[in-house]
Design a protein around this motif. Structure first.
Motif, mmCIF file in Angstrom:
data_model
loop_
_atom_site.group_PDB
_atom_site.id
_atom_site.type_symbol
_atom_site.label_atom_id
_atom_site.label_comp_id
_atom_site.label_asym_id
_atom_site.label_seq_id
_atom_site.Cartn_x
_atom_site.Cartn_y
_atom_site.Cartn_z
ATOM 1 N N VAL A 58 0.817 -1.263 -0.074
ATOM 2 C CA VAL A 58 0.022 -0.081 -0.073
ATOM 3 C C VAL A 58 0.867 1.233 -0.030
ATOM 4 N N GLY A 142 -9.576 -4.871 -10.790
ATOM 5 C CA GLY A 142 -8.643 -5.451 -9.496
ATOM 6 C C GLY A 142 -8.593 -6.966 -9.454
ATOM 7 N N SER A 146 -5.037 -8.463 -10.516
ATOM 8 C CA SER A 146 -4.448 -9.267 -9.082
ATOM 9 C C SER A 146 -3.450 -10.539 -9.668
ATOM 10 N N GLY A 185 -10.124 -2.494 -4.562
ATOM 11 C CA GLY A 185 -9.590 -3.405 -3.524
ATOM 12 C C GLY A 185 -10.281 -4.572 -3.379
#
Length: 252
Positions: A58, A142, A146, A185
Motif C-alpha cells: 500500500v 482489480g 491481481s 480493492g
C-alpha cells in the motif's frame, strides 16, 4: 529487525512495481525471495504474512501513484509514456522464454492474445474511456490485475492499461477516491483468493500455452501507450524502460 518489518519493507517495491506497466509484482517478489511465502500466504490466508506485505505494498502504491500521476500531468508526459511502452515491450521477453516451443497451437494463442488486447485496449488517458468507467469495471479490473501478484512476468499495470483503467486507478489512489479504491480493492482480494488456485493448476499443466497467450496480451496492450510524438526524450524513455526490464530479468 523482526520478520514483520522485513516483510513490510519488501512489500514496498512490490507495491511500486504494481503501478508500473511491464513490471510484475510477482517478479519483484521472486527477486526479494518472498514469492513462495506470498503465494502460500494467499492460499492459506496467513495474515502474519499478508498483513505486513500488504501494508508495504500500500505504501509503495501510494508513492508510485503520486509520482506517475504527477509526471502524466507534466511536460514529461511523452517521456513517461515512452518509458511505459519500453517496459511493456521488454516484459514480453519474460513470457516468451516460458514458451517451450512455437508450433501452430502456441502461435495461434499468441495471435489470439494480441488481437484481443489490441481490440479492447484503450488509450492511457482517453477521456471517453474514463467517462464509461464504473465501479463494477474497477472491481473486475482489480480481480484481473491481481494476477500480477501471483504470476511472475505479468504486469498488473499492463492489464489495467489494456482495460482503460490505469490512469483512473492512479488518480483515485492519489485523490483518495474511496468508492473506486474500495471497489478496486475488493476486486484484488477476490482475484487473489480465486486465481491463486486456478493459476497454480494452469501453470502446472498448461504453462507453455498460458505463457503464449499472455505474450500476445502484453504485445497487444502496447497500443495504449504510443507517444503522441517521437523525439529524443521519448527515445530515451523507451530505452530506459527496456533496460529496466532487462536488469530485473537478469536479477530474477
Amino acid at each position: 529487525m523482526n520478520d514483520f518489518w522485513q516483510l513490510v519493507i519488501k512489500g514496498i517495491p512490490i507495491g511500486i512495481s504494481n503501478t508500473l506497466p511491464g513490471i510484475s509484482g510477482g517478479t519483484i517478489a521472486l527477486i526479494l525471495n518472498i514469492y513462495e511465502r506470498l503465494i502460500n500466504g494467499i492460499k492459506r490466508i496467513n495474515l502474519k504474512v499478508l498483513i505486513p506485505i500488504g501494508l508495504g505494498a500500500v505504501i509503495g502504491v501510494l508513492f508510485g501513484s503520486k509520482v506517475i500521476t504527477g509526471l502524466l500531468e507534466s511536460d514529461y508526459r511523452g517521456f513517461l509514456v515512452a518509458f511505459l511502452l519500453g517496459l511493456i515491450f521488454a516484459s514480453s521477453k519474460v513470457t516468451v522464454q516460458e514458451v517451450e516451443k512455437f508450433n501452430l497451437k502456441t502461435i495461434a494463442l499468441v495471435l489470439l492474445g494480441l488481437i484481443l488486447a489490441y481490440r479492447y485496449s484503450i488509450d492511457i488517458d482517453s477521456a471517453e474511456a474514463m467517462q464509461e468507467v464504473n465501479l463494477f469495471k474497477f472491481f473486475w479490473g482489480g480481480a484481473i490485475g491481481s494476477v500480477a501478484m501471483i504470476l511472475p512476468g505479468v504486469s498488473g499495470g499492463t492489464i489495467l492499461i489494456m482495460l482503460g483503467l490505469y490512469q483512473g486507478v492512479l488518480q483515485a489512489i492519489t485523490t483518495l477516491d474511496l468508492p473506486i479504491i474500495i471497489s478496486f480493492g475488493f476486486g484484488v482480494v477476490a482475484g487473489l483468493l480465486s486465481f491463486s488456485w486456478v493459476l497454480s493448476y494452469l501453470l502446472e499443466h498448461y504453462n507453455s500455452l498460458l505463457m503464449a497467450f499472455l505474450t500476445g496480451l502484453i504485445l497487444g496492450s502496447m497500443r495504449s501507450v504510443i507517444p503522441d510524438q517521437i523525439g529524443l526524450l521519448e527515445v530515451i524513455g523507451f530505452v530506459l524502460g527496456v533496460l529496466l526490464i532487462w536488469w530485473l530479468d537478469r536479477r530474477d
